[in-house]
Design a protein around this motif. Structure first.
Motif, PDB file in Angstrom:
ATOM      1  N   LEU A 185       7.561  -5.159   2.378  1.00  0.00           N
ATOM      2  CA  LEU A 185       6.669  -5.705   1.157  1.00  0.00           C
ATOM      3  C   LEU A 185       5.113  -6.164   1.683  1.00  0.00           C
ATOM      4  O   LEU A 185       4.494  -5.807   0.762  1.00  0.00           O
ATOM      5  CB  LEU A 185       7.337  -7.197   0.795  1.00  0.00           C
ATOM      6  CG  LEU A 185       8.491  -6.822   0.194  1.00  0.00           C
ATOM      7  CD1 LEU A 185       9.143  -8.469  -0.114  1.00  0.00           C
ATOM      8  CD2 LEU A 185       8.072  -6.787  -1.290  1.00  0.00           C
ATOM      9  N   VAL A 186       4.877  -6.466   2.937  1.00  0.00           N
ATOM     10  CA  VAL A 186       3.621  -6.601   3.228  1.00  0.00           C
ATOM     11  C   VAL A 186       2.875  -5.098   3.114  1.00  0.00           C
ATOM     12  O   VAL A 186       1.907  -4.857   2.653  1.00  0.00           O
ATOM     13  CB  VAL A 186       3.613  -6.787   4.744  1.00  0.00           C
ATOM     14  CG1 VAL A 186       2.110  -6.603   5.406  1.00  0.00           C
ATOM     15  CG2 VAL A 186       3.873  -8.320   4.698  1.00  0.00           C
ATOM     16  N   GLY A 187       3.614  -3.884   3.550  1.00  0.00           N
ATOM     17  CA  GLY A 187       3.038  -2.446   3.468  1.00  0.00           C
ATOM     18  C   GLY A 187       2.649  -2.074   2.037  1.00  0.00           C
ATOM     19  O   GLY A 187       1.626  -1.618   1.692  1.00  0.00           O
ATOM     20  N   VAL A 188       3.531  -2.434   1.215  1.00  0.00           N
ATOM     21  CA  VAL A 188       3.469  -2.195  -0.251  1.00  0.00           C
ATOM     22  C   VAL A 188       2.395  -3.192  -0.999  1.00  0.00           C
ATOM     23  O   VAL A 188       1.499  -2.514  -1.561  1.00  0.00           O
ATOM     24  CB  VAL A 188       4.666  -2.494  -1.156  1.00  0.00           C
ATOM     25  CG1 VAL A 188       4.437  -2.338  -2.628  1.00  0.00           C
ATOM     26  CG2 VAL A 188       5.814  -1.487  -0.733  1.00  0.00           C
ATOM     27  N   THR A 189       2.185  -4.197  -0.523  1.00  0.00           N
ATOM     28  CA  THR A 189       1.085  -5.042  -0.899  1.00  0.00           C
ATOM     29  C   THR A 189      -0.197  -4.645  -0.421  1.00  0.00           C
ATOM     30  O   THR A 189      -1.200  -4.741  -1.175  1.00  0.00           O
ATOM     31  CB  THR A 189       1.253  -6.525  -0.793  1.00  0.00           C
ATOM     32  OG1 THR A 189       2.658  -6.954  -1.213  1.00  0.00           O
ATOM     33  CG2 THR A 189       0.210  -7.387  -1.099  1.00  0.00           C
ATOM     34  N   ALA A 190      -0.232  -4.179   0.719  1.00  0.00           N
ATOM     35  CA  ALA A 190      -1.526  -3.643   1.346  1.00  0.00           C
ATOM     36  C   ALA A 190      -1.966  -2.467   0.438  1.00  0.00           C
ATOM     37  O   ALA A 190      -3.268  -2.397   0.250  1.00  0.00           O
ATOM     38  CB  ALA A 190      -1.319  -3.506   2.910  1.00  0.00           C
ATOM     39  N   LEU A 191      -1.103  -1.496   0.432  1.00  0.00           N
ATOM     40  CA  LEU A 191      -1.535  -0.314  -0.278  1.00  0.00           C
ATOM     41  C   LEU A 191      -2.054  -0.700  -1.986  1.00  0.00           C
ATOM     42  O   LEU A 191      -2.941  -0.152  -2.402  1.00  0.00           O
ATOM     43  CB  LEU A 191      -0.223   0.678  -0.153  1.00  0.00           C
ATOM     44  CG  LEU A 191       0.073   1.361   0.872  1.00  0.00           C
ATOM     45  CD1 LEU A 191       1.219   2.357   0.765  1.00  0.00           C
ATOM     46  CD2 LEU A 191      -1.301   2.016   1.598  1.00  0.00           C
ATOM     47  N   GLY A 192      -1.265  -1.694  -2.381  1.00  0.00           N
ATOM     48  CA  GLY A 192      -1.735  -1.993  -3.866  1.00  0.00           C
ATOM     49  C   GLY A 192      -3.148  -2.718  -3.820  1.00  0.00           C
ATOM     50  O   GLY A 192      -3.747  -2.456  -4.802  1.00  0.00           O
ATOM     51  N   TYR A 193      -3.119  -3.661  -2.983  1.00  0.00           N
ATOM     52  CA  TYR A 193      -4.490  -4.233  -2.652  1.00  0.00           C
ATOM     53  C   TYR A 193      -5.547  -3.124  -2.580  1.00  0.00           C
ATOM     54  O   TYR A 193      -6.763  -3.193  -3.182  1.00  0.00           O
ATOM     55  CB  TYR A 193      -4.569  -5.207  -1.625  1.00  0.00           C
ATOM     56  CG  TYR A 193      -5.363  -6.318  -1.939  1.00  0.00           C
ATOM     57  CD1 TYR A 193      -4.892  -7.485  -2.357  1.00  0.00           C
ATOM     58  CD2 TYR A 193      -6.856  -6.386  -1.192  1.00  0.00           C
ATOM     59  CE1 TYR A 193      -6.031  -8.584  -2.442  1.00  0.00           C
ATOM     60  CE2 TYR A 193      -7.658  -7.230  -1.521  1.00  0.00           C
ATOM     61  CZ  TYR A 193      -7.402  -8.546  -2.043  1.00  0.00           C
ATOM     62  OH  TYR A 193      -8.210  -9.438  -2.315  1.00  0.00           O
ATOM     63  N   LEU A 194      -5.430  -2.290  -1.725  1.00  0.00           N
ATOM     64  CA  LEU A 194      -6.244  -1.204  -1.399  1.00  0.00           C
ATOM     65  C   LEU A 194      -6.652  -0.433  -2.955  1.00  0.00           C
ATOM     66  O   LEU A 194      -7.682  -0.085  -3.148  1.00  0.00           O
ATOM     67  CB  LEU A 194      -5.836  -0.298  -0.398  1.00  0.00           C
ATOM     68  CG  LEU A 194      -6.745   0.745  -0.109  1.00  0.00           C
ATOM     69  CD1 LEU A 194      -8.151   0.731   0.339  1.00  0.00           C
ATOM     70  CD2 LEU A 194      -6.031   1.925   0.768  1.00  0.00           C
ATOM     71  N   GLY A 195      -5.589  -0.083  -3.764  1.00  0.00           N
ATOM     72  CA  GLY A 195      -5.763   0.573  -4.958  1.00  0.00           C
ATOM     73  C   GLY A 195      -6.480  -0.318  -5.907  1.00  0.00           C
ATOM     74  O   GLY A 195      -7.442   0.043  -6.388  1.00  0.00           O
ATOM     75  N   LEU A 196      -6.252  -1.791  -5.752  1.00  0.00           N
ATOM     76  CA  LEU A 196      -7.018  -2.625  -6.646  1.00  0.00           C
ATOM     77  C   LEU A 196      -8.495  -2.617  -6.172  1.00  0.00           C
ATOM     78  O   LEU A 196      -9.475  -2.712  -6.983  1.00  0.00           O
ATOM     79  CB  LEU A 196      -6.557  -3.942  -6.509  1.00  0.00           C
ATOM     80  CG  LEU A 196      -7.064  -4.995  -7.469  1.00  0.00           C
ATOM     81  CD1 LEU A 196      -7.111  -4.762  -8.652  1.00  0.00           C
ATOM     82  CD2 LEU A 196      -6.553  -6.361  -7.035  1.00  0.00           C
TER      83      LEU A 196
END
Length: 314
Positions: A246-257
């Motif tokens: 979940l941390v990894g998914v959030t990090a990639l999503g945050y990078l996308g944002l």
């Protein structure tokens, strides 16, 4: 081993918190304005932001890890430059002068611009060193480790977007400071519109054009978001494997944002007035992150099972 918070960054957090209170009081008592905002709005925002950032660094460095000499030295450098930066911003506020982009030949302003031009890149490099060292260290649980690493790199990228404010070729604006002096400002944070136009409450981010301060702020505070996420997931009792994913998914999503907000700002589009293309990109990002979160939660036992005690035989 007793955890000890990094003292220079911890003291900086305290000083910034006290400074924020002082700036808030000054904002209420001093009616002078710069481009429609109180002269004390800028040092107040910087003090609050850096109080949070430095407190996070202080906690982070309490985690047992190798290379403490490097991480402590880098964090101390960051703390010293942050203290100097907010101090100089407050000095300029007290004088009713612009801090950034100011081409005034006032002697103190010339010293300030030279200092900023040398110290801020040094602080950026110190953050890069901190991120590099901790990227190759084992500390804490896997989810905390990846939250810290990804958060640090998000913060570095957020700081890097600040350079987009400096490199806007041909942008020159004539403005009047709080004391009525005419000043020429070179470059700026707004895209497609002059700095100092209509802005959002508290943040002052432009409501009529792009504003590079948006991705700058969001990126810098990615560290706090990722660390709080890891601590929150642990409090929910989720399994470490699930927390890490979940941390990894959030990090990639945050990078996308962060990429989306940077793209939006550079296109001269206001944060609160996104166009159809921006909405479509945001929708796609939400779908990808939601799918990733679903995969993470289905990747194994979501909740740590309590340890069962053996039943005594009679």
């Amino acid at each position: 081993m007793t955890k000890t918070w990094h003292r220079p960054t911890l003291w900086l957090a305290v000083v910034m918190a006290v400074g924020a209170v002082g700036c808030a009081v000054a904002l209420l008592l001093d009616g002078r304005v710069l481009q429609g905002s109180s002269v004390w709005a800028k040092p107040l925002k910087f003090a609050v932001s850096l109080a949070v950032y430095s407190a996070t660094l202080s906690w982070m460095l309490s985690l047992p890890h190798k290379g403490r000499r490097w991480t402590s030295g880098a964090a101390t450098t960051i703390a010293a430059i942050m203290f100097m930066e907010v101090g100089l911003i407050a000095v300029q506020a007290s004088r009713g002068m612009f801090t950034h982009y100011n081409t005034s030949d006032d002697p103190l302003n010339l010293v300030l611009q030279f200092t900023f031009g040398t110290a801020i890149p040094a602080m950026f490099l110190a953050n890069v060193v901190l991120a590099l060292v901790l990227s190759f260290q084992r500390f804490g649980t896997r989810d905390v480790r990846w939250a810290v690493r990804s958060g640090l790199w998000l913060a570095v990228l957020g700081m890097f977007t600040g350079y987009l404010m400096v490199f806007q070729p041909g942008k020159r604006t004539t403005a009047v400071d709080a004391e009525g002096r005419s000043v020429e400002l070179v470059t700026g944070h707004s895209v497609g519109v002059p700095d100092g136009g209509p802005g959002m409450p508290l943040t002052g981010w432009s409501t009529t054009g792009g504003d590079v301060r948006v991705p700058h702020f969001v990126g810098m505070h990615g560290l706090q978001v990722m660390v709080l996420l890891a601590l929150g997931l642990a409090a929910l009792g989720l399994a470490e494997r699930v927390r890490t994913r979940l941390v990894g998914v959030t990090a990639l999503g945050y990078l996308g944002l962060l990429a989306l907000l940077t793209w939006q700002a550079l296109r001269g589009e206001a944060l609160i007035h996104p166009g159809g293309t921006t909405w479509a990109a945001l929708g796609g990002l939400v779908v990808v992150v939601a799918a990733g979160a679903g995969w993470a939660l289905r990747s194994g036992t979501a909740v740590v099972s309590p340890v069962r005690q053996p039943v005594p035989q009679r």
